[in-house]
Design an enzyme around this catalytic site. Sequence first.
Site, PDB file in Angstrom:
ATOM      1  N   GLY A   1       0.821  -1.201   0.000  1.00  0.00           N
ATOM      2  CA  GLY A   1       0.000   0.000   0.000  1.00  0.00           C
ATOM      3  C   GLY A   1       0.858   1.256   0.000  1.00  0.00           C
ATOM      4  O   GLY A   1       2.068   1.218   0.223  1.00  0.00           O
ATOM      5  N   CYS A   2       0.213   2.385  -0.240  1.00  0.00           N
ATOM      6  CA  CYS A   2       0.952   3.644  -0.372  1.00  0.00           C
ATOM      7  C   CYS A   2       1.554   4.104   0.958  1.00  0.00           C
ATOM      8  O   CYS A   2       2.751   4.390   1.041  1.00  0.00           O
ATOM      9  CB  CYS A   2       0.055   4.717  -0.972  1.00  0.00           C
ATOM     10  SG  CYS A   2      -1.537   4.929  -0.130  1.00  0.00           S
ATOM     11  N   TYR A   3       0.743   4.150   2.018  1.00  0.00           N
ATOM     12  CA  TYR A   3       1.278   4.534   3.330  1.00  0.00           C
ATOM     13  C   TYR A   3       2.351   3.563   3.812  1.00  0.00           C
ATOM     14  O   TYR A   3       3.409   3.989   4.300  1.00  0.00           O
ATOM     15  CB  TYR A   3       0.157   4.612   4.367  1.00  0.00           C
ATOM     16  CG  TYR A   3      -0.751   5.811   4.299  1.00  0.00           C
ATOM     17  CD1 TYR A   3      -0.247   7.108   4.365  1.00  0.00           C
ATOM     18  CD2 TYR A   3      -2.139   5.651   4.214  1.00  0.00           C
ATOM     19  CE1 TYR A   3      -1.088   8.213   4.334  1.00  0.00           C
ATOM     20  CE2 TYR A   3      -2.992   6.750   4.187  1.00  0.00           C
ATOM     21  CZ  TYR A   3      -2.476   8.030   4.246  1.00  0.00           C
ATOM     22  OH  TYR A   3      -3.309   9.115   4.230  1.00  0.00           O
TER      23      TYR A   3
END
Length: 333
Positions: free
Chosen positions: A151-153
């Site tokens: 995921g991005c985070y």
Amino acid sequence: MPCAVFGASGYSGVELVWLLHNHPQFTLIHAFSSSAREEAEPIASLYPQLTGQLDVILQPWHSDLLSQLAQQVRVVFLALPHEASAQLAPQLIKAGLVVFDLSGAFRLNDNAVHEQAYGFKRAPDTPKHIPYGLAEWTQLQGSEQLIAVPGCYPTVAALALKPVMEFIQGTPIVNAVSGVSGAGRKAAAHTSFCEVSLAAYAVAQHRHQPEIAQSIGSDVLFVPHLGNFKRGILATIYAQLATDVTEQMVEQALRTAYAAHPLVRLRQQPPAINDVVGTAFCDIHAVVHGQQLILCAAIDNLLKGAAAQAVQLANNYFKLPATLGLTSRGGVV
């Protein structure tokens, strides 16, 4: 290398389409929508900025196309909702395709943690060993069936923290702000520019918290925020250092970790979101204040946090240079 993208109508999906279209070693054969649209349509009808640059047709997906797809492509990228990926990926694998999945369907190792975070059980035919593809920390063999794209985070947090975890005591705190594109293309009042005001959300319950913890091998406090801008993530991370750890030790650990990884840039000043938007870079800056470590890191959530990392992993899979097809500044959305 012939490829297909599922979920090509979404923000991460269209970025994948554009990257693969311009990649010197990958050829985009099919682009499928994330829902069963009635008719095929040019992707430029959804993204007019691609008019005259990209003549890809966005097609509806039907399961009876699977045998044809398996004859035409080798690699599939899934930019679908989590449960849709969980259902489709095993079918694609059985057909002999290599799958890079951008959803959260396969990121978490513990099935119970996954079910709690995403609200559904994985199918019994899900592969048992699925590599978690944090690109700078993953070496693919070229024989894997399914790769989970982070995921991005978790990407920005783990890239900043992993090289220095040996120096940290206690629980790191990750404070991160994302642009509204991270919520996807579907219209919703809470992600409208007229409604968005900088605010924390999903405090202590965001599904990326267990993913960050799994990636760094430690518990973490994670507070995401939604900002009134289109794309990008800026993370500020705080941690208590062990006694006698110096700033030079932290900087050396970061340099050693990323010396051979050109898509991570170690900065002499805190990065801004504009430094990374439209790029595949993660920019990191470290400061030691007494025994406190402060890490500032920034990525483009749709590229390094999604589409570009997936392509970087595909480069890895086929033993191509990490930066191939990823050095031009751009971004469709």
